[in-house]
Design an enzyme around this catalytic site. Structure first.
Site, PDB file in Angstrom:
ATOM      1  N   SER A  56      76.009  20.607 113.210  1.00 32.81           N
ATOM      2  CA  SER A  56      77.100  21.294 112.520  1.00 32.81           C
ATOM      3  C   SER A  56      76.756  21.444 111.035  1.00 32.81           C
ATOM      4  O   SER A  56      76.613  20.444 110.321  1.00 32.81           O
ATOM      5  CB  SER A  56      78.396  20.491 112.681  1.00 32.81           C
ATOM      6  OG  SER A  56      79.341  20.982 111.766  1.00 32.81           O
ATOM      7  N   HIS A 103      75.976  25.070 114.803  1.00 31.86           N
ATOM      8  CA  HIS A 103      77.428  25.145 114.918  1.00 31.86           C
ATOM      9  C   HIS A 103      78.018  25.434 113.538  1.00 31.86           C
ATOM     10  O   HIS A 103      77.688  24.767 112.557  1.00 31.86           O
ATOM     11  CB  HIS A 103      77.962  23.819 115.467  1.00 31.86           C
ATOM     12  CG  HIS A 103      79.417  23.831 115.771  1.00 31.86           C
ATOM     13  ND1 HIS A 103      79.945  24.378 116.930  1.00 31.86           N
ATOM     14  CD2 HIS A 103      80.481  23.371 115.068  1.00 31.86           C
ATOM     15  CE1 HIS A 103      81.254  24.240 116.932  1.00 31.86           C
ATOM     16  NE2 HIS A 103      81.617  23.644 115.799  1.00 31.86           N
ATOM     17  N   ASP A 128      81.422  25.672 111.439  1.00 30.58           N
ATOM     18  CA  ASP A 128      82.843  25.296 111.387  1.00 30.58           C
ATOM     19  C   ASP A 128      83.555  26.144 110.344  1.00 30.58           C
ATOM     20  O   ASP A 128      83.309  25.988 109.147  1.00 30.58           O
ATOM     21  CB  ASP A 128      82.971  23.823 111.003  1.00 30.58           C
ATOM     22  CG  ASP A 128      82.648  22.907 112.162  1.00 30.58           C
ATOM     23  OD1 ASP A 128      83.205  23.124 113.257  1.00 30.58           O
ATOM     24  OD2 ASP A 128      81.847  21.977 111.975  1.00 30.58           O
ATOM     25  N   MET A 130      86.954  26.993 108.559  1.00 29.35           N
ATOM     26  CA  MET A 130      88.279  26.400 108.320  1.00 29.35           C
ATOM     27  C   MET A 130      89.040  27.222 107.279  1.00 29.35           C
ATOM     28  O   MET A 130      88.465  27.581 106.248  1.00 29.35           O
ATOM     29  CB  MET A 130      88.120  24.973 107.800  1.00 29.35           C
ATOM     30  CG  MET A 130      87.308  24.095 108.727  1.00 29.35           C
ATOM     31  SD  MET A 130      87.089  22.470 108.001  1.00 29.35           S
ATOM     32  CE  MET A 130      86.142  21.660 109.279  1.00 29.35           C
ATOM     33  N   HIS A 183      82.980  28.383 115.237  1.00 31.15           N
ATOM     34  CA  HIS A 183      84.232  27.748 115.669  1.00 31.15           C
ATOM     35  C   HIS A 183      85.310  28.062 114.634  1.00 31.15           C
ATOM     36  O   HIS A 183      85.308  27.504 113.536  1.00 31.15           O
ATOM     37  CB  HIS A 183      83.964  26.236 115.790  1.00 31.15           C
ATOM     38  CG  HIS A 183      85.166  25.407 116.063  1.00 31.15           C
ATOM     39  ND1 HIS A 183      85.178  24.036 115.868  1.00 31.15           N
ATOM     40  CD2 HIS A 183      86.411  25.728 116.523  1.00 31.15           C
ATOM     41  CE1 HIS A 183      86.367  23.567 116.195  1.00 31.15           C
ATOM     42  NE2 HIS A 183      87.133  24.563 116.589  1.00 31.15           N
ATOM     43  N   MET A 228      88.602  27.608 113.143  1.00 25.79           N
ATOM     44  CA  MET A 228      89.802  26.763 113.030  1.00 25.79           C
ATOM     45  C   MET A 228      90.717  27.499 112.057  1.00 25.79           C
ATOM     46  O   MET A 228      90.853  27.130 110.878  1.00 25.79           O
ATOM     47  CB  MET A 228      89.408  25.385 112.494  1.00 25.79           C
ATOM     48  CG  MET A 228      88.683  24.549 113.528  1.00 25.79           C
ATOM     49  SD  MET A 228      87.781  23.177 112.779  1.00 25.79           S
ATOM     50  CE  MET A 228      86.207  23.941 112.501  1.00 25.79           C
ATOM     51  N   MET A 260      87.483  19.161 121.579  1.00 26.73           N
ATOM     52  CA  MET A 260      87.449  18.458 120.291  1.00 26.73           C
ATOM     53  C   MET A 260      87.666  16.968 120.550  1.00 26.73           C
ATOM     54  O   MET A 260      88.652  16.588 121.192  1.00 26.73           O
ATOM     55  CB  MET A 260      88.530  18.987 119.349  1.00 26.73           C
ATOM     56  CG  MET A 260      88.292  20.402 118.821  1.00 26.73           C
ATOM     57  SD  MET A 260      86.709  20.620 117.980  1.00 26.73           S
ATOM     58  CE  MET A 260      86.829  19.445 116.632  1.00 26.73           C
ATOM     59  N   ASP A 269      82.734  17.893 120.375  1.00 31.80           N
ATOM     60  CA  ASP A 269      82.612  18.061 118.922  1.00 31.80           C
ATOM     61  C   ASP A 269      83.509  17.063 118.200  1.00 31.80           C
ATOM     62  O   ASP A 269      84.735  17.108 118.334  1.00 31.80           O
ATOM     63  CB  ASP A 269      83.033  19.502 118.585  1.00 31.80           C
ATOM     64  CG  ASP A 269      82.925  19.818 117.110  1.00 31.80           C
ATOM     65  OD1 ASP A 269      82.405  18.992 116.344  1.00 31.80           O
ATOM     66  OD2 ASP A 269      83.370  20.920 116.727  1.00 31.80           O
TER      67      ASP A 269
END
Ligand SMILES: O=C(CO)[C@@H](O)[C@H](O)COP(=O)(O)O
Length: 227
Positions: free
Chosen positions: A13, A38, A40, A42, A71, A73, A142, A180
């Site tokens: 990540s 990966h 992330d 946010m 991903h 979020m 998650m 994850d």
């Protein structure tokens, strides 16, 4: 490859990398023998933290052939699907907690020619993803509450992996089961044992003195625990 077991993927990540030099960190991840990267994403609303946007993904895309697993979020992922698709994401993961939006988001991701991932947070029951399992390429279980790296693995999430594996076998589906949050050698082994095949890890990989050594070790331990 063992029969009936999906090929394992290890996905460092980027959130846990040295963010002052993303480019070098991406190249280090590729040299380590990792399979995916990966990402992330946010938004400071769906989760109480901010990370990076499509401009960063576009900037690192030419540096590597690693598969980009984005991903989201985010509370309004519909605004971000096209920007991340254009920036070079290979798969886009949205959260099942978005409720009524989910079906539409899945269609949109497919229409952009990208693989579809669906993420589920620790407090959400696994039944929430069942209506979508025939449409997805990956289920992201998650194993921490999303928003921050470096948290402790929540072992109460293991039965969800087991259920996802049972559905996959019963229905002869091929979605990946990714985990994850708090993933290290030991927790990866626990998750592999109940059916996970894709391992997202930030702190335990980017935080190690040799990324290559920890990727090799995780691969070996997962391999010993898949069945
Ligand atoms: O999505 C998230 C956090 O929200 C994860 O991808 C973490 O960033 C993984 O970090 P570690 O728990 O492995 O440090």
């Amino acid at each position: 490859m063992k029969s009936n077991i999906a090929e394992m993927m290890i996905a460092p990540s980027l959130l846990a990398s040295n963010q002052s030099c993303f480019g070098q960190e991406v190249e280090r991840a590729e040299r380590s023998g990792a399979d995916w990267l990966h990402l992330d994403i946010m938004d400071g609303h769906f989760v109480p933290n901010l990370s990076f946007g499509p401009q960063v993904v576009k900037a690192i895309r030419p540096l590597t052939n690693l598969f980009f697993d984005a991903h989201l979020m985010c509370s309004q992922p519909e605004l971000l699907l096209e920007p991340f698709a254009k920036a070079g994401a290979d798969e886009i993961i949205v959260h099942v907690e978005l409720g009524e939006q989910v079906q539409c988001l899945i269609h949109k991701i497919k229409s952009l020619g990208k693989k579809v991932g669906l993420a589920i947070n620790p407090p959400t029951a696994i039944a929430a993803v069942q209506p979508f399992i025939e449409q997805i390429d990956l289920l992201l279980v998650m194993t921490v509450n999303p928003g921050f790296g470096g948290q402790e693995f929540i072992s109460e999430c293991l039965p969800k992996i087991q259920q996802a594996q049972a559905w996959r076998r019963e229905k002869a589906l091929s979605y990946r089961i990714s985990v994850d949050g708090g993933i290290n050698d030991q927790t990866a082994a626990e998750c592999a044992h109940v059916g996970a095949d894709t391992f997202v890890a930030g702190t335990s990989l980017f935080g190690a003195p040799s990324l290559k050594t920890v990727v090799q070790k995780m691969r070996q331990i997962v391999n010993e625990n898949q069945h």
